[in-house]
Design an enzyme around this catalytic site. Structure first.
Site, PDB file in Angstrom:
ATOM      1  N   CYS A  88      -4.835   8.393   0.412  1.00 58.08           N
ATOM      2  CA  CYS A  88      -5.217   9.809   0.302  1.00 58.08           C
ATOM      3  C   CYS A  88      -4.490  10.553  -0.821  1.00 58.08           C
ATOM      4  O   CYS A  88      -5.126  11.322  -1.554  1.00 58.08           O
ATOM      5  CB  CYS A  88      -5.006  10.507   1.637  1.00 58.08           C
ATOM      6  SG  CYS A  88      -3.320  10.465   2.271  1.00 58.08           S
ATOM      7  N   ARG A 123       6.717   4.399  -8.149  1.00 56.12           N
ATOM      8  CA  ARG A 123       5.966   3.142  -8.075  1.00 56.12           C
ATOM      9  C   ARG A 123       5.952   2.610  -6.643  1.00 56.12           C
ATOM     10  O   ARG A 123       6.001   1.410  -6.401  1.00 56.12           O
ATOM     11  CB  ARG A 123       6.545   2.095  -9.031  1.00 56.12           C
ATOM     12  CG  ARG A 123       5.509   1.009  -9.427  1.00 56.12           C
ATOM     13  CD  ARG A 123       6.095  -0.034 -10.366  1.00 56.12           C
ATOM     14  NE  ARG A 123       6.623   0.577 -11.564  1.00 56.12           N
ATOM     15  CZ  ARG A 123       7.784   0.229 -12.119  1.00 56.12           C
ATOM     16  NH1 ARG A 123       8.531  -0.721 -11.583  1.00 56.12           N
ATOM     17  NH2 ARG A 123       8.201   0.845 -13.217  1.00 56.12           N
ATOM     18  N   SER A 124       5.893   3.526  -5.695  1.00 60.12           N
ATOM     19  CA  SER A 124       5.885   3.112  -4.299  1.00 60.12           C
ATOM     20  C   SER A 124       4.518   2.534  -3.935  1.00 60.12           C
ATOM     21  O   SER A 124       3.510   2.804  -4.590  1.00 60.12           O
ATOM     22  CB  SER A 124       6.188   4.300  -3.390  1.00 60.12           C
ATOM     23  OG  SER A 124       5.098   5.208  -3.387  1.00 60.12           O
ATOM     24  N   ASP A 146      10.101   3.884 -12.351  1.00 62.90           N
ATOM     25  CA  ASP A 146      10.907   3.932 -11.145  1.00 62.90           C
ATOM     26  C   ASP A 146      12.333   3.536 -11.493  1.00 62.90           C
ATOM     27  O   ASP A 146      12.683   3.400 -12.669  1.00 62.90           O
ATOM     28  CB  ASP A 146      10.312   3.088 -10.013  1.00 62.90           C
ATOM     29  CG  ASP A 146      10.543   1.593 -10.171  1.00 62.90           C
ATOM     30  OD1 ASP A 146      11.035   1.159 -11.238  1.00 62.90           O
ATOM     31  OD2 ASP A 146      10.243   0.847  -9.227  1.00 62.90           O
ATOM     32  N   ILE A 147      13.152   3.328 -10.496  1.00 68.13           N
ATOM     33  CA  ILE A 147      14.564   3.077 -10.735  1.00 68.13           C
ATOM     34  C   ILE A 147      14.809   1.799 -11.536  1.00 68.13           C
ATOM     35  O   ILE A 147      15.829   1.648 -12.197  1.00 68.13           O
ATOM     36  CB  ILE A 147      15.328   3.026  -9.388  1.00 68.13           C
ATOM     37  CG1 ILE A 147      16.844   3.109  -9.621  1.00 68.13           C
ATOM     38  CG2 ILE A 147      14.939   1.796  -8.590  1.00 68.13           C
ATOM     39  CD1 ILE A 147      17.635   3.314  -8.354  1.00 68.13           C
TER      40      ILE A 147
END
Length: 218
Positions: A88, A123-124, A146-147
């Site tokens: 979503c 970037r989850s 990301d990290i």
């Protein structure tokens, strides 16, 4: 309760979640599964996401769903039973960009973001990665931050097929490099370490914040 939709709320201990999901995967009277995360707050949550049958994956978080998000033809079709669901939040961000005319509506599906460069700070599996696939599937060059660093997601074209390039590392790139290259910047990291200095932004850049943190520096 939506008209015609019935739901049953189950409160489980973390150790029982996997067992329950396996049971309802096999239950033909259940057509969709929603899991409230985080459960463990680590890689075990991803294992839970992969247990949900793709046919019942209402949130679109199963890897089998993720790898089809870059199929622009699949995404552009109206939702139907049995068709993959787009997560979503990524879908909402894509709609925002469409509303702001970032997409070129005169182009066919798969090319509406051709020549667009977009930075996603996240970037989850829930937000950043599906969104990178979704936008790369429409032709954009997506810089995913990301990290661990910056990766490039880009749709590759061949005479016999097309696919999104999954996570090509861009060595020595920083969030500043990715932001400076991008017309669109999307932040979804609730951490002040990933704030964006407004001096890095292109004039007229479109910025979308999906995070609870204020990610800009005045």
């Amino acid at each position: 309760m939506l008209s015609g939709v019935h739901f049953h709320l189950m409160k489980l201990s973390p150790k029982n979640v996997a067992t329950y999901i396996r049971a309802i995967n096999a239950n033909n009277s259940v057509h969709g599964i929603i899991v409230y995360y985080p459960i463990f707050g680590d890689r075990r949550d991803d294992e839970i996401r992969q247990l949900v049958a793709p046919s019942k994956d209402v949130e679109g978080l199963n890897h089998q769903t993720l790898h089809r998000i870059s199929d622009a033809a699949e995404v552009s079709r109206p939702p139907k039973p049995g068709r993959n669901v787009i997560p979503c939040t990524p879908r909402a961000v894509a709609w925002i960009l469409e509303w702001m005319d970032v997409h070129d509506r005169t182009r066919p599906a798969g090319e509406r973001l051709q020549n667009q460069e977009i930075c996603i700070i996240n970037r989850s599996e829930v937000v950043g990665l599906p969104l990178a696939h979704l936008l790369a599937g429409e032709g954009a060059r997506v810089y995913s931050v990301d990290i661990s660093g910056v990766q490039l997601f880009q749709r590759l074209y061949y005479p016999w097929q097309s696919e999104a390039l999954h996570g090509k590392d861009l060595p020595n790139w920083s969030v500043q490099d990715a932001v400076q290259r991008s017309r669109v910047v999307i932040s979804a990291v609730p951490d002040p370490a990933f704030r964006v200095n407004t001096k890095w932004l292109q004039r007229g850049a479109i910025c979308v914040n999906v995070s609870s943190e204020k990610v800009r520096v005045l």
